[in-house]
Design an enzyme around this catalytic site. Sequence first.
Site, PDB file in Angstrom:
ATOM      1  N   THR A   1       8.852  -5.065   2.597  1.00 24.88           N
ATOM      2  CA  THR A   1       8.839  -4.949   3.949  1.00 24.88           C
ATOM      3  C   THR A   1       7.878  -5.468   5.074  1.00 24.88           C
ATOM      4  O   THR A   1       7.910  -5.062   6.134  1.00 24.88           O
ATOM      5  CB  THR A   1       8.852  -3.016   4.191  1.00 24.88           C
ATOM      6  OG1 THR A   1       7.761  -2.764   3.540  1.00 24.88           O
ATOM      7  CG2 THR A   1      10.122  -2.718   3.411  1.00 24.88           C
TER       8      THR A   1
ATOM      9  N   VAL B   1       2.647  -3.858   2.941  1.00 22.93           N
ATOM     10  CA  VAL B   1       2.537  -3.005   4.146  1.00 22.93           C
ATOM     11  C   VAL B   1       2.908  -1.682   3.870  1.00 22.93           C
ATOM     12  O   VAL B   1       2.517  -0.932   4.803  1.00 22.93           O
ATOM     13  CB  VAL B   1       3.694  -3.518   5.232  1.00 22.93           C
ATOM     14  CG1 VAL B   1       3.314  -4.740   5.952  1.00 22.93           C
ATOM     15  CG2 VAL B   1       5.028  -3.863   4.284  1.00 22.93           C
TER      16      VAL B   1
ATOM     17  N   THR C   1      -5.461  -5.005  -3.595  1.00 26.25           N
ATOM     18  CA  THR C   1      -4.306  -4.336  -3.006  1.00 26.25           C
ATOM     19  C   THR C   1      -3.166  -5.283  -3.600  1.00 26.25           C
ATOM     20  O   THR C   1      -3.406  -6.465  -4.279  1.00 26.25           O
ATOM     21  CB  THR C   1      -4.339  -4.996  -1.510  1.00 26.25           C
ATOM     22  OG1 THR C   1      -3.301  -4.127  -1.056  1.00 26.25           O
ATOM     23  CG2 THR C   1      -3.979  -6.238  -0.956  1.00 26.25           C
TER      24      THR C   1
ATOM     25  N   GLU D   1       3.471  -0.384   7.529  1.00 30.55           N
ATOM     26  CA  GLU D   1       4.985   0.167   7.615  1.00 30.55           C
ATOM     27  C   GLU D   1       5.006   1.019   9.188  1.00 30.55           C
ATOM     28  O   GLU D   1       4.367   1.937   9.333  1.00 30.55           O
ATOM     29  CB  GLU D   1       5.391   0.859   6.487  1.00 30.55           C
ATOM     30  CG  GLU D   1       5.800  -0.122   5.151  1.00 30.55           C
ATOM     31  CD  GLU D   1       6.335   0.613   4.139  1.00 30.55           C
ATOM     32  OE1 GLU D   1       7.082   0.154   3.337  1.00 30.55           O
ATOM     33  OE2 GLU D   1       5.720   1.677   3.976  1.00 30.55           O
TER      34      GLU D   1
ATOM     35  N   THR E   1      16.521   3.560  -2.720  1.00 34.20           N
ATOM     36  CA  THR E   1      15.616   4.025  -4.084  1.00 34.20           C
ATOM     37  C   THR E   1      15.827   2.814  -4.996  1.00 34.20           C
ATOM     38  O   THR E   1      16.911   2.004  -5.034  1.00 34.20           O
ATOM     39  CB  THR E   1      16.337   5.248  -4.855  1.00 34.20           C
ATOM     40  OG1 THR E   1      16.656   4.924  -6.099  1.00 34.20           O
ATOM     41  CG2 THR E   1      17.361   5.729  -4.209  1.00 34.20           C
TER      42      THR E   1
END
Lengths: 386, 386
Positions: free
Chosen positions: B147, B170, B179, B258, B386
């Site tokens: 994303t 993000v 990360t 995000e 999902t």
Amino acid sequence: MSSKTPVPAGFVGVAGNIGIKDPQDDFFTVVSQVPTAVSAVFTQSRFAGPSVRLSREAAADGRARGVTVIARNANVATGQIGTADAREVQEGVARAAGVDPDQILIASTGVIGRPYPMDRVRSYLEELPTEFPPADLDRSAAAMMTTDTHPKIASATVGGATLTGIAKGVGMIEPNMATMLTWFFTDAALEQPVLDAVFRRVVDRTFNALSIDTDTSTSDSAAIFANGLAGPVDVAEFEEALYGVALSLVRMIASDGEGAGKLIEVRITGARDDAQAKRIGKAVVNSPLVKTAVHGADPNWGRVAMAVGKCSDETDVFPENVRIVFGDVETFPKQATEETLERAARHMKGDEVVISVDLGISEGAFTVYGCDLTEGYIRINADYTT
Amino acid sequence: MSSKTPVPAGFVGVAGNIGIKDPQDDFFTVVSQVPTAVSAVFTQSRFAGPSVRLSREAAADGRARGVTVIARNANVATGQIGTADAREVQEGVARAAGVDPDQILIASTGVIGRPYPMDRVRSYLEELPTEFPPADLDRSAAAMMTTDTHPKIASATVGGATLTGIAKGVGMIEPNMATMLTWFFTDAALEQPVLDAVFRRVVDRTFNALSIDTDTSTSDSAAIFANGLAGPVDVAEFEEALYGVALSLVRMIASDGEGAGKLIEVRITGARDDAQAKRIGKAVVNSPLVKTAVHGADPNWGRVAMAVGKCSDETDVFPENVRIVFGDVETFPKQATEETLERAARHMKGDEVVISVDLGISEGAFTVYGCDLTEGYIRINADYTT
């Protein structure tokens, strides 16, 4: 609100508008006509305000007469002025009620960092009646609201005694000892140490199992006042009733969480102990990715796995022992099919979403409560005035 | 992307589309033509996937040759199939590169709980060239995106050496050790133990100081590859350059959080020690109420006070010693006026919001990074499949 909720014997009070911010009720006091046993728990915030400090002192000896609340202003981070103002409110209410100031718990809720408008508060206190009518707990519950969309009240009877609880709070909610302003009144007779033990057990499984946004308020306060006018009750029965009333209030708070559309109930079982179950339950119910998946009615069990997994200190949790269920539909480890995912999605479209996680370790269990994260939460909190 | 970012000497690779989900690049490999010292850190998630486990083994001896990444599928919670699939990818890449499989780190990012489409993966691996062209790190950075709205790459020179880092991520971002997918390549020559110490220090002050949504990914991986082709460098100078490159990537990740509109930098000073400053900084930068206030450009310092206050274990924090500053405007304890609040609001309307909190205890300090919480985050995560 049309039919009044029962009020236990001997509790009188007033509710009304001081004009803290608008013409809605923003004040109430409920006082027992006879001494009451009290048990109270408060926020552990390092920024707890003077109301919390004064109430902690007032409840310390296990005896009190009642509580007074001002809404629309938290009186927190207001320095020495804030402390003097809180004491003045406590004294003004006690004078009208004809009791000692240190018998009155005080709480305040609303914006942080602004002093009370004391001119208005003062003239309101001076005009309080000296004879209080029977308490109106429905109106008192409404008088505490800030961003709440409706008052929260629940009641039960235990033997010949009545137990009624009121609560407020929809944001800044991850209570550490209690949630933002919850008060219980009963005419049952219980020894204070018994009342205290019962109350703490119940709070731990109800208010302390609730999180709306991980933000612990500076003002959380919860207390129960038992004046004994209805005589003794069976303690186990009383604890069960108190648990039921408290859980009702918790579910109302979660459902009314800022912007929330759904109540989320996360049931952790098979944990090493209840404390581990609670920690992991909190990680799941607080995960923004789980909360948004629930908002989108998406049975994204991978995010539940992620939230369990991020509890990296829980070194006895192994993915191969974990079981994840939405409603009654297992999604892990049993490979989810289109059909089971659709059934899980159907469950998630309801108002109450139950996510069960079994850790496969031992018998520890805990259920926590929260709500989904929506555009509404953002709107309320990006726009709510400083 | 128009002008290519420098690539250190000796790194070759390929990037392209396997077809995991769509026709965008979803694969890359970068390999050094000569052995490299490697230092790597990984998620501490209990649900870490097989890629993390294989990479941890590959990096354990401090030597490696490169890394391969598959995007759009995390290969997490996929059981024994997932482990076999990850190993097959590692082996396929190593075969093409002509190195041992245990010299290749592997990472994967995307949805949790679905096996790779191995038919497509297999035919892609079989068609890999056996002679890799010079690595294209811009394209590699883009090939990791999920994303992310843009690739994240930063570069520096140290003496005669080049250092280039790429990152993706993000959401599901509060790294515990590193990360989500960050790779550094350099032709500097450093002893592996020195490289390792430098890398861990830098990661702690950069990637581990970042949180977008408190959700720790199952797949976080960060590594640095130093192949020595440019010869030795000054270690202090190298650490400073690495810190600068890593911080640039962290700021890109936070800004691209995000739905995010603003980077939030929380500078904690006057703490008992750096660890305390980090804990309190995280509480502030992760508070949904602080994040939404930043979104609304509202200098609601009361919410910062709340977030500091909820760190109830920090018993040496006292409100009377705390100082809260937005940009360069003090809002607490100095009573904020209309004029100062307006100046603070002006600062908050910018793309980067700096909140400074001095705890007034001692010399401990830490700066953490995050982003605001917006309707966009909700939309992305309520709708993401999902």
